[in-house]
Design a protein around this motif. Structure first.
Motif, PDB file in Angstrom:
ATOM      1  N   TYR A   1       0.824  -1.205   0.000  1.00 51.85           N
ATOM      2  CA  TYR A   1       0.000   0.000   0.000  1.00 51.85           C
ATOM      3  C   TYR A   1       0.861   1.259   0.000  1.00 51.85           C
TER       4      TYR A   1
ATOM      5  N   ALA B   1      -7.597  -6.992   0.236  1.00 54.93           N
ATOM      6  CA  ALA B   1      -6.849  -5.731   0.253  1.00 54.93           C
ATOM      7  C   ALA B   1      -6.128  -5.502  -1.068  1.00 54.93           C
TER       8      ALA B   1
ATOM      9  N   GLY C   1      -9.274  -0.536   1.688  1.00 52.37           N
ATOM     10  CA  GLY C   1      -8.136  -1.443   1.836  1.00 52.37           C
ATOM     11  C   GLY C   1      -7.420  -1.236   3.155  1.00 52.37           C
TER      12      GLY C   1
END
Length: 135
Positions: free
Chosen positions: A23, A97, A111
């Motif tokens: 991420y 995610a 997410g």
């Protein structure tokens, strides 16, 4: 007992850090720097169901594995069931995610909610004892 839990804790940490790093590297940070809320339309509604589906599927799989518990099983066999159930749960959540990150990066907030849940369900000895009714 702590030696068996150490393995699953390392796996949990690796999955958590892997998703967090993905991420950080791949995520679109403009939505956080500008505090923009994503525009919700019928197309994005489908992607908003991914975290809910991941949550319910992960917990269903976890509980169905835990139900395979038998009072006559040894502690090592119970740990094997617990490891399998925990890894299945984490894999489904991690998949959810990544789906959000890859398919609809502007919904990164959902997410992040999955990531927070992954961190929240950290395997512990108390959770193991509670799930297997060990006193």
């Amino acid at each position: 007992m702590t030696k068996q839990l150490k393995t699953i804790k390392i796996i949990h940490l690796a999955i958590s850090l892997g998703v967090i790093l993905a991420y950080i590297i791949l995520g679109d940070k403009t939505y956080f720097t500008n505090f923009e809320t994503p525009k919700v339309n019928s197309d994005s509604f489908i992607f908003m169901t991914i975290p809910l589906a991941a949550y319910f599927i992960a917990n269903f799989l976890y509980k169905s594995q835990i139900k395979k518990n038998d009072k006559t099983l040894s502690l090592d066999r119970k740990f094997a069931i617990y490891h399998t159930a925990t890894i299945m749960r984490l894999a489904v959540l991690e998949g959810g995610a990544f789906l959000i990150l890859i398919l609809k990066p502007e919904l990164i907030l959902f997410g992040i909610l999955i990531i927070l849940y992954i961190i929240f369900i950290r395997p512990t000895e108390d959770q193991f004892k509670r799930d297997f009714n060990i006193r």
